[in-house]
Design a protein around this motif. Sequence first.
Motif, PDB file in Angstrom:
ATOM      1  N   SER A  66       0.842  -1.190   0.000  1.00  0.00           N
ATOM      2  CA  SER A  66       0.000   0.000   0.000  1.00  0.00           C
ATOM      3  C   SER A  66       0.881   1.245   0.000  1.00  0.00           C
ATOM      4  O   SER A  66       1.872   1.324   0.730  1.00  0.00           O
ATOM      5  CB  SER A  66      -0.892  -0.004   1.247  1.00  0.00           C
ATOM      6  OG  SER A  66      -1.480   1.267   1.438  1.00  0.00           O
ATOM      7  N   ASP A  67       0.518   2.219  -0.787  1.00  0.00           N
ATOM      8  CA  ASP A  67       1.289   3.464  -0.825  1.00  0.00           C
ATOM      9  C   ASP A  67       1.249   4.185   0.521  1.00  0.00           C
ATOM     10  O   ASP A  67       2.147   4.950   0.858  1.00  0.00           O
ATOM     11  CB  ASP A  67       0.740   4.378  -1.922  1.00  0.00           C
ATOM     12  CG  ASP A  67       1.737   5.458  -2.336  1.00  0.00           C
ATOM     13  OD1 ASP A  67       1.283   6.503  -2.853  1.00  0.00           O
ATOM     14  OD2 ASP A  67       2.951   5.281  -2.161  1.00  0.00           O
ATOM     15  N   GLU A  68       0.206   3.921   1.300  1.00  0.00           N
ATOM     16  CA  GLU A  68       0.099   4.545   2.615  1.00  0.00           C
ATOM     17  C   GLU A  68       1.262   4.136   3.528  1.00  0.00           C
ATOM     18  O   GLU A  68       1.666   4.894   4.412  1.00  0.00           O
ATOM     19  CB  GLU A  68      -1.238   4.163   3.257  1.00  0.00           C
ATOM     20  CG  GLU A  68      -2.432   4.709   2.479  1.00  0.00           C
ATOM     21  CD  GLU A  68      -3.751   4.086   2.913  1.00  0.00           C
ATOM     22  OE1 GLU A  68      -3.702   3.139   3.717  1.00  0.00           O
ATOM     23  OE2 GLU A  68      -4.805   4.547   2.455  1.00  0.00           O
ATOM     24  N   LEU A  69       1.801   2.931   3.306  1.00  0.00           N
ATOM     25  CA  LEU A  69       2.921   2.463   4.119  1.00  0.00           C
ATOM     26  C   LEU A  69       4.184   3.264   3.846  1.00  0.00           C
ATOM     27  O   LEU A  69       5.123   3.240   4.653  1.00  0.00           O
ATOM     28  CB  LEU A  69       3.173   0.977   3.849  1.00  0.00           C
ATOM     29  CG  LEU A  69       2.086   0.019   4.335  1.00  0.00           C
ATOM     30  CD1 LEU A  69       2.314  -1.377   3.769  1.00  0.00           C
ATOM     31  CD2 LEU A  69       2.043  -0.024   5.861  1.00  0.00           C
ATOM     32  N   TYR A  70       4.221   3.964   2.729  1.00  0.00           N
ATOM     33  CA  TYR A  70       5.348   4.844   2.411  1.00  0.00           C
ATOM     34  C   TYR A  70       5.046   6.294   2.804  1.00  0.00           C
ATOM     35  O   TYR A  70       5.847   6.961   3.451  1.00  0.00           O
ATOM     36  CB  TYR A  70       5.648   4.801   0.911  1.00  0.00           C
ATOM     37  CG  TYR A  70       6.228   3.517   0.400  1.00  0.00           C
ATOM     38  CD1 TYR A  70       7.538   3.151   0.700  1.00  0.00           C
ATOM     39  CD2 TYR A  70       5.481   2.664  -0.412  1.00  0.00           C
ATOM     40  CE1 TYR A  70       8.077   1.974   0.208  1.00  0.00           C
ATOM     41  CE2 TYR A  70       6.016   1.491  -0.905  1.00  0.00           C
ATOM     42  CZ  TYR A  70       7.317   1.145  -0.591  1.00  0.00           C
ATOM     43  OH  TYR A  70       7.849  -0.020  -1.073  1.00  0.00           O
ATOM     44  N   VAL A  71       3.892   6.774   2.391  1.00  0.00           N
ATOM     45  CA  VAL A  71       3.599   8.201   2.472  1.00  0.00           C
ATOM     46  C   VAL A  71       3.562   8.723   3.901  1.00  0.00           C
ATOM     47  O   VAL A  71       4.181   9.746   4.223  1.00  0.00           O
ATOM     48  CB  VAL A  71       2.276   8.525   1.737  1.00  0.00           C
ATOM     49  CG1 VAL A  71       1.866   9.970   1.983  1.00  0.00           C
ATOM     50  CG2 VAL A  71       2.442   8.275   0.254  1.00  0.00           C
ATOM     51  N   ARG A  72       2.828   8.021   4.771  1.00  0.00           N
ATOM     52  CA  ARG A  72       2.704   8.521   6.143  1.00  0.00           C
ATOM     53  C   ARG A  72       4.050   8.536   6.875  1.00  0.00           C
ATOM     54  O   ARG A  72       4.393   9.522   7.527  1.00  0.00           O
ATOM     55  CB  ARG A  72       1.654   7.686   6.878  1.00  0.00           C
ATOM     56  CG  ARG A  72       1.375   8.152   8.296  1.00  0.00           C
ATOM     57  CD  ARG A  72       0.728   9.538   8.321  1.00  0.00           C
ATOM     58  NE  ARG A  72       0.333   9.887   9.670  1.00  0.00           N
ATOM     59  CZ  ARG A  72       1.124  10.497  10.560  1.00  0.00           C
ATOM     60  NH1 ARG A  72       2.358  10.821  10.214  1.00  0.00           N
ATOM     61  NH2 ARG A  72       0.689  10.789  11.763  1.00  0.00           N
ATOM     62  N   PRO A  73       4.870   7.476   6.802  1.00  0.00           N
ATOM     63  CA  PRO A  73       6.190   7.541   7.431  1.00  0.00           C
ATOM     64  C   PRO A  73       7.095   8.615   6.835  1.00  0.00           C
ATOM     65  O   PRO A  73       7.873   9.249   7.556  1.00  0.00           O
ATOM     66  CB  PRO A  73       6.769   6.144   7.183  1.00  0.00           C
ATOM     67  CG  PRO A  73       5.574   5.265   7.058  1.00  0.00           C
ATOM     68  CD  PRO A  73       4.555   6.113   6.344  1.00  0.00           C
ATOM     69  N   ILE A  74       6.993   8.834   5.531  1.00  0.00           N
ATOM     70  CA  ILE A  74       7.803   9.880   4.900  1.00  0.00           C
ATOM     71  C   ILE A  74       7.467  11.238   5.506  1.00  0.00           C
ATOM     72  O   ILE A  74       8.356  12.034   5.831  1.00  0.00           O
ATOM     73  CB  ILE A  74       7.575   9.878   3.370  1.00  0.00           C
ATOM     74  CG1 ILE A  74       8.273   8.664   2.733  1.00  0.00           C
ATOM     75  CG2 ILE A  74       8.092  11.174   2.738  1.00  0.00           C
ATOM     76  CD1 ILE A  74       7.893   8.431   1.284  1.00  0.00           C
ATOM     77  N   LYS A  75       6.174  11.494   5.682  1.00  0.00           N
ATOM     78  CA  LYS A  75       5.770  12.771   6.264  1.00  0.00           C
ATOM     79  C   LYS A  75       6.238  12.887   7.715  1.00  0.00           C
ATOM     80  O   LYS A  75       6.645  13.959   8.163  1.00  0.00           O
ATOM     81  CB  LYS A  75       4.244  12.929   6.177  1.00  0.00           C
ATOM     82  CG  LYS A  75       3.745  13.129   4.752  1.00  0.00           C
ATOM     83  CD  LYS A  75       2.227  13.059   4.681  1.00  0.00           C
ATOM     84  CE  LYS A  75       1.583  14.325   5.220  1.00  0.00           C
ATOM     85  NZ  LYS A  75       1.778  15.483   4.350  1.00  0.00           N
ATOM     86  N   ALA A  76       6.199  11.774   8.449  1.00  0.00           N
ATOM     87  CA  ALA A  76       6.655  11.802   9.843  1.00  0.00           C
ATOM     88  C   ALA A  76       8.158  12.057   9.918  1.00  0.00           C
ATOM     89  O   ALA A  76       8.632  12.823  10.772  1.00  0.00           O
ATOM     90  CB  ALA A  76       6.314  10.477  10.533  1.00  0.00           C
TER      91      ALA A  76
END
Length: 436
Positions: A200-210
Amino acid sequence: MFNRFRSMPATAMAVVLGCALMATAAPAAAQKKEKPKKEEEAKGKGLTASKGFAPALKKMTDATAAKDAATLQAALAEGQTSATAPDDKYLLGFYQLQLGILNKDQAAQAQGLDVMLDSGLTPPENLAVYNFYSGNFAYGAKDYPKAIKRLEAARAAGSTEANVPVLLMDSYLSSGQVDQGIAIAKTAIEASRAAGQRPSDELYVRPIKALQAAKRNDEMLALMTARLRDYSQPQVWRQTLFSVLQAAPAAGTPKEQESFTLDTMRLMRAAGAMTERLEYDEYSALASSDGLPGEAVAVIVEGEQKRIFPSADAKLAARRDDQKARAGNEASTIVAYAKQPSTLTNPKTAGATGDALVGYGHYADAIPLYQAAAKGAAEKDMWTYRLGVAQALSGDKAGAKASFGQVTGARKRLADLWVVKLDAASPPPAAAAATN
């Protein structure tokens, strides 16, 4: 100095990056696909109601079978006063869950699940699904500590719900436990890839923002690079390369910084990620400033052909015509000049000639020149990187990877990105990436 990208506000990258993660709408806790086959199994095996609770329990059972929410509510109120034994309280929680399902009331469902799970009487075969929905409800209510507790329990019980890693990751991140959240994400990413699935792209995007918020730039860029393995669309390349420029230290001379920006924009162009007039303006200006008229003209013509800006654009048309005049017949003569022994024996001249050849699209001819330039002591890392680029553009994938593997300086991140680009399969559908 050209600094349009370097001066982009820190918040701008977050806007460009976006985030696909949405608060998951918790479905009814006993959807048909998850509902135990037998009601007795859900209630728990071997439960025995106390004598005083039995009349209320029968009313609850009958009301649930009839889907009579009003009668069930009344029976629950009656049962509250007569439930004394642990089994009674578990059964009371079970029927509170049923009332929540009948009324589509998530708060009531959550309360019922809490009673059942906290009792310790939930059948093992139901622990995964009940903990998942309890965690899901807690996540929706932004009760992240509870969400973590329940989702970890669901995972331990063998939950196969696809959303468990995403919700658990985001619960950790939202509660300030960045390292734990990122560890969950990385594990889930590699598990998906090992199973032949795209994470899932969410597994990348949210940690990147954090990581961006924590100013952990190296880790952020590493995860953005990894994201491109699975989401290699042009807009994702664009987001990543903007971030590379933002995170690059303002070290070295202005000329060195401009050179790094030019190399970054070359990769952006190769990835098909240039979409705005301002990018073509800066790229062509950098190439012009570096004495590369062929490259400057090629960039402007490409922007015109893609209709990023009209061919009548006053500023860019003037630069195009000026650089075209400067280039003259250089494209036909520079190949011969490149083969002269004096060119190859002077590393600086060899590198500059290689740059010119690449600007005209003569990638294979530039390779021996970059090899000669890389043998010199000065700027060896830059010339090795550009050797890899020429090899990549000429179709020598193995040679390019070998060259990129030797890059250790400021361009190491760009070299890693080129390797990802070389390894990338055909891009997945654009709609799959998080860009909102």
